[in-house]
Enzyme design. Structure first.
Site, PDB file in Angstrom:
ATOM      1  CG  HIS A  14      -1.858   1.148   1.294  1.00 28.25           C
ATOM      2  ND1 HIS A  14      -3.198   0.985   1.584  1.00 28.25           N
ATOM      3  CD2 HIS A  14      -1.695   2.476   1.118  1.00 28.25           C
ATOM      4  CE1 HIS A  14      -3.805   2.156   1.564  1.00 28.25           C
ATOM      5  NE2 HIS A  14      -2.899   3.086   1.296  1.00 28.25           N
ATOM      6  CG  HIS A  16      -0.748   7.135  -0.923  1.00 27.89           C
ATOM      7  ND1 HIS A  16      -1.968   7.303  -1.538  1.00 27.89           N
ATOM      8  CD2 HIS A  16      -0.989   6.435   0.217  1.00 27.89           C
ATOM      9  CE1 HIS A  16      -2.915   6.756  -0.793  1.00 27.89           C
ATOM     10  NE2 HIS A  16      -2.345   6.211   0.283  1.00 27.89           N
ATOM     11  NE  ARG A  18       0.709  11.987  -2.110  1.00 29.79           N
ATOM     12  CZ  ARG A  18      -0.256  11.535  -1.330  1.00 29.79           C
ATOM     13  NH1 ARG A  18      -1.281  10.857  -1.842  1.00 29.79           N
ATOM     14  NH2 ARG A  18      -0.229  11.767  -0.037  1.00 29.79           N
ATOM     15  CG  ASN A  42      -5.017   8.698  -3.065  1.00 26.12           C
ATOM     16  OD1 ASN A  42      -3.966   8.217  -3.466  1.00 26.12           O
ATOM     17  ND2 ASN A  42      -5.152   9.260  -1.874  1.00 26.12           N
ATOM     18  CE  LYS A 100      -7.831   2.207  -0.486  1.00 27.43           C
ATOM     19  NZ  LYS A 100      -6.638   2.941  -0.125  1.00 27.43           N
ATOM     20  CG  HIS A 137      -9.776   4.539   3.504  1.00 28.94           C
ATOM     21  ND1 HIS A 137      -8.535   5.132   3.608  1.00 28.94           N
ATOM     22  CD2 HIS A 137     -10.516   5.043   4.522  1.00 28.94           C
ATOM     23  CE1 HIS A 137      -8.523   5.954   4.654  1.00 28.94           C
ATOM     24  NE2 HIS A 137      -9.718   5.932   5.212  1.00 28.94           N
ATOM     25  CG  HIS A 175      -4.860   2.252   5.997  1.00 30.86           C
ATOM     26  ND1 HIS A 175      -6.206   2.181   6.198  1.00 30.86           N
ATOM     27  CD2 HIS A 175      -4.686   2.997   4.890  1.00 30.86           C
ATOM     28  CE1 HIS A 175      -6.814   2.863   5.246  1.00 30.86           C
ATOM     29  NE2 HIS A 175      -5.917   3.368   4.435  1.00 30.86           N
ATOM     30  CG  ASP A 248      -1.580   4.846   3.987  1.00 31.50           C
ATOM     31  OD1 ASP A 248      -1.675   5.227   2.809  1.00 31.50           O
ATOM     32  OD2 ASP A 248      -2.340   5.250   4.886  1.00 31.50           O
TER      33      ASP A 248
HETATM   34  O1  DOR Z   1      -3.098   9.302   5.864  1.00 30.77           O
HETATM   35  C1  DOR Z   1      -3.511   9.041   4.754  1.00 30.77           C
HETATM   36  N1  DOR Z   1      -2.989   9.636   3.650  1.00 30.77           N
HETATM   37  N2  DOR Z   1      -4.506   8.183   4.633  1.00 30.77           N
HETATM   38  C2  DOR Z   1      -5.102   7.968   3.455  1.00 30.77           C
HETATM   39  O2  DOR Z   1      -6.010   7.175   3.418  1.00 30.77           O
HETATM   40  C3  DOR Z   1      -4.706   8.713   2.249  1.00 30.77           C
HETATM   41  C4  DOR Z   1      -3.326   9.162   2.350  1.00 30.77           C
HETATM   42  C5  DOR Z   1      -2.970  10.180   1.304  1.00 30.77           C
HETATM   43  O3  DOR Z   1      -3.246   9.959   0.123  1.00 30.77           O
HETATM   44  O4  DOR Z   1      -2.413  11.225   1.655  1.00 30.77           O
HETATM   45 ZN    ZN Z   2      -3.313   5.068   1.661  1.00 24.31          ZN
END
Ligand code: DOR
Ligand code: ZN
Length: 346
Positions: A14, A16, A18, A42, A100, A137, A175, A248
């Site tokens: 998991h 991110h 960007r 996301n 997701k 989530h 998470h 995460d």
């Molecule tokens: O803390 C988090 N940040 N939880 C999430 O579910 C999304 C993530 C984010 O994309 O910043």
């Molecule tokens: Zn996440």
């Protein structure tokens, strides 16, 4: 005492990453230690179609440092308009590894998420048929529900009903942050697993709120009471294949973390593995680290374990990790585990 530990190269189930300048800044931090990662969709706008996932994967590959050995495993962002045929095609073509589910409004960039779960039933049924996992989530955004109760309430009101309605669906509760979540997954049968982050093994809610507000410890789901943190640690070191690492790691510019309405997310990619080694050592479970970081997740997703290895070395003196990294003109603060780290990657 163990001074060196060699494990299969880890997977981050998991993550991110960007896009653009932030992607280029954070990707090397994950690629250094991890062989693969399940990449969250996301973005703004979100990665909704197979074509968008393929394009995002190409941007990630192009941003990899020369010589890096890192495979991004892509996900689709489930919306009420998601086409089951597009999902099935993207899975068959090897473009996506999971879908997701963000309940609308639950977290960062979740506005396009799901409000009415009946409207995604067709997609979920198709996923169950083809064995494509759903990453969830696990908290809603109902303003009536206290933020510290949202995970437990979500399990009762949404997650368990979805799993009963679509029995063959493989689900990863992402998470997990509560004892209720751990218990639900531990007793939930073959079709469910959970990721656990590094920061939720370290933080309880006092760390965020007592003695001053610490925005770099604010994430979603928010860290809970100490009893919940202890339940997460017990699950992580238990050796159960139902629990595996999903960091995460979620970078945000410091400017937006240290803000009147700060963003949720802890950036753990640079020091996730050294912190985990410290946690597993403290729990007398170093022998189970590899299962958590490198075996259980791959097995749940039906992937072979990574061929390469990673060697951790324990020094007598604590090692330091940079406090922040640069992302273009921005900085991103690296998660501070509030304890000395003795382990580093060789
Ligand atoms: O803390 C988090 N940040 N939880 C999430 O579910 C999304 C993530 C984010 O994309 O910043
Ligand atoms: Zn996440």
């Amino acid at each position: 005492m163990t001074e060196r530990l060699t494990i299969r190269r880890p997977d981050d189930m998991h993550l991110h990453l960007r896009d653009g300048e932030m992607l280029r800044a954070v990707l090397p931090e994950s690629a250094r230690h991890f062989a693969r990662a399940i990449v969250m969709p996301n973005l703004v706008p979100p990665v909704v179609t197979g074509a968008q996932a393929a394009a995002y994967r190409a941007r990630i590959r192009a941003a990899l440092p020369a010589g890096a050995d890192f495979t991004p495993l892509m996900t689709l962002y489930l919306t009420e308009a998601t086409d089951p045929a597009d999902v099935a095609r993207a899975a068959a073509e090897g473009i996506v590894t999971a879908v997701k589910l963000y309940p609308a409004g639950a977290t960062t960039n979740s506005a396009s998420g799901v409000r009415d779960f009946d409207r995604v039933r067709g997609v979920l049924e198709r996923m169950a048929e083809i064995g494509l996992p759903l990453c969830v989530h696990g908290e809603g955004s109902d303003p009536e529900v206290d933020i510290f109760d949202r995970e437990a309430v979500f399990i009762d009101r949404v997650l368990d009903p979805i799993r009963r309605a679509v029995p063959g669906l493989r689900v990863v509760m992402e998470h997990v942050t509560t004892k209720e979540g751990v218990d639900y997954v531990a007793t939930g049968g073959e079709g469910i697993a959970a990721t656990i982050t590094v920061h939720h093994l370290i933080l309880n809610r006092n760390h965020i709120l007592a003695g001053g507000i610490r925005p770099h410890y604010y994430c979603l789901p928010v860290a809970k009471r100490e009893a919940h943190r202890l339940a997460l640690r017990a699950a992580a070191v238990s050796g159960s294949p139902r629990f595996f690492l999903g960091t995460d790691s979620a970078p945000h510019p410091d400017r937006l973390k240290e803000h009147a309405c700060g963003c949720a997310g802890c950036f753990t990619a640079p020091n996730a593995i050294p912190i985990l080694a410290e946690v597993f050592e403290a729990e007398g479970a170093l022998g189970r680290l590899e299962g958590f970081t490198s075996r259980h997740g791959a097995a749940f997703y039906g992937l072979a374990p990574n061929a390469g290895t990673l060697t951790l070395v324990r020094g007598q003196e604590p090692v330091t990790c940079p406090a922040r990294i640069a992302a273009g003109a921005e900085t991103v603060t690296v998660f501070d585990p509030m304890m000395p780290l003795h382990w580093s990657v060789a």
